[in-house]
Design an enzyme around this catalytic site. Sequence first.
Site, PDB file in Angstrom:
ATOM      1  N   GLU A 132       0.826  -1.202   0.000  1.00 49.13           N
ATOM      2  CA  GLU A 132       0.000   0.000   0.000  1.00 49.13           C
ATOM      3  C   GLU A 132       0.867   1.261   0.000  1.00 49.13           C
ATOM      4  O   GLU A 132       1.921   1.309   0.622  1.00 49.13           O
ATOM      5  CB  GLU A 132      -0.915   0.020   1.229  1.00 49.13           C
ATOM      6  CG  GLU A 132      -1.868  -1.177   1.279  1.00 49.13           C
ATOM      7  CD  GLU A 132      -2.945  -1.018   2.321  1.00 49.13           C
ATOM      8  OE1 GLU A 132      -3.771  -0.098   2.203  1.00 49.13           O
ATOM      9  OE2 GLU A 132      -2.968  -1.811   3.279  1.00 49.13           O
ATOM     10  N   CYS A 181      -6.965   4.326  -2.090  1.00 43.44           N
ATOM     11  CA  CYS A 181      -7.197   2.889  -2.235  1.00 43.44           C
ATOM     12  C   CYS A 181      -8.612   2.493  -2.647  1.00 43.44           C
ATOM     13  O   CYS A 181      -8.794   1.706  -3.559  1.00 43.44           O
ATOM     14  CB  CYS A 181      -6.798   2.156  -0.957  1.00 43.44           C
ATOM     15  SG  CYS A 181      -7.751   2.590   0.500  1.00 43.44           S
TER      16      CYS A 181
END
Length: 559
Positions: A40, A79
């Site tokens: 991430e 995200c």
Amino acid sequence: MKFWLQVFICFFSISCQSQVATNPEVIPNDKPNILWIVTEDISPTLSFYGDNTAKTPNLDALAKESIVYENAFAVVGVCGPSRSSIITGMYPTSIGTQHMRTGKDIHSWGKRVYSKNTEAIDLDGNNIMEYSAVIPEEIKCFTEYLREAGYYCTNNQKTDYQFAPPVTAWDQNNTKAHWRNAPKGKPFFSVFNIGTTHESQLWKKADLPLTVNQKDVNVPPYLPDNDATRKTIARHYSNVELMDAEVGQLLNQLKEDGLYDNTIIFFYSDHGGPLPRQKREIYDSGLKVPLIIKGVDAKVGRTDRMVSFVDLAPTILSLAGIKPPKYMEGNAYLGAYEAKPREYIFASSDRFDEFTDRIRAVRNKQFLYLRNDFPELTKYKDIGYRKNIPMMTVFLNLKAENKLDDNEKIWFNTKTKEELYDVKADPHNLNNLSENPEYASALSEMKKILEAHLKGRNDFGVQAENQMIATMWPDYNQPVTLIEDIEINDGLVTLHSKTKGASIAYLISDKKQNKLDFNSPWQLYTKPFLIAKGNYIYAIAQRIGYKESKINEVLYETE
């Protein structure tokens, strides 16, 4: 009942004495195993992209056996919307998942509560409730097509799709999900999400020792170069080193299982870096990501081919020998159904947490063009979550004291209606060329490409979010998936849902089940199947964005 049907059901009864029966479809043996390792919030700031700040021996070794993509891009710099594109093969603006964040991304099963009192504000000034996006009825999580083709699909564990994933999306979707749980002889598609490099870890790991010296880090020109900034950047690179160790553990498990050499491995980040003017931004700092793929026809090396996250779903299907559905907006860039290389990638920016805006973008290998629908707004959004980053307090204080240089101020200025950047000459996207007459031709070309892309394509971001929710959730109440009674004729089970676009899951048990939940071993229903007498059949249906149906139960009784 015909004799051979009686014989088959007798055999089926013997094979169903375990709790759950699997789909009787014969699985081909030539399907490749596929592993996704997803980290991430990192940009291509890794050694195989030329940044040697963090030591990543496991990724370095993997990259030497892989295709390294130099032009891979998320569709949004955060995200949730990006992950909705990854799982569907659609642009978030086309399916109503463009706003970050819609709600807590968990399956309901009686646990999910939607609040009508969030701090988010839409374009009309209305407060936004939590909701699960109701996407067009024909669109599925692409893993359903893999499951139908015989794949065992696992996700460990993050989803964040802007909708609760239907139970039909994964064989396993929890912290125990692993390819090692796949039935013998079944190919797997397994996803492991590593959260170590997430933006939140800049403050949650602030007390851990730094493994990267803050004196050695490069400070981007849009950030003030001071002790607070350098320490935050060093923390990020230290987290990258921790992440690399986790990658190594997964690769070692593959090797222990004798699967490393016959598994296609993807490594990528869900969007760009976690620092200010990176995450959530529609510049390269928010969109450009690392991507390496190992195990495709022994291909090794580097490519400047442009790929987008919207291409991931059709690419995986193509690698599995499955023709991507026509509705998908992405293009396969590997496998049996590989499309011609794309010339442009497209991106969007809408609501991030409390603050709403609307920006659309197109990029090729030379230029990045942005259309700002609300130029009176600043790029900077005073998002409470981001202000947890240790360096942000110092950064904002310097702004208040008018101590930022011209590059550092850009983020806080109001926007122009259009922006154009030469990404080769200006990789940090600081020099806006939209009003430079020397670039008028490039500006016109990129503008036309974006307009052609948007023409005739539904853009949910044009509508105020509160209105969009009202169309998805009539009277602001989540719609509920309906399921008909289970039909059994001579042992042949047929399942239907009255809700268009719903997927159906089922399981068979020789015992009555009282505690079925999201983690029960549900099978994807694709066609009628046989059940032996004395067994229970359970079925549940869900359309994406709807609340799941009730669980129906039928005992196929003996005579």
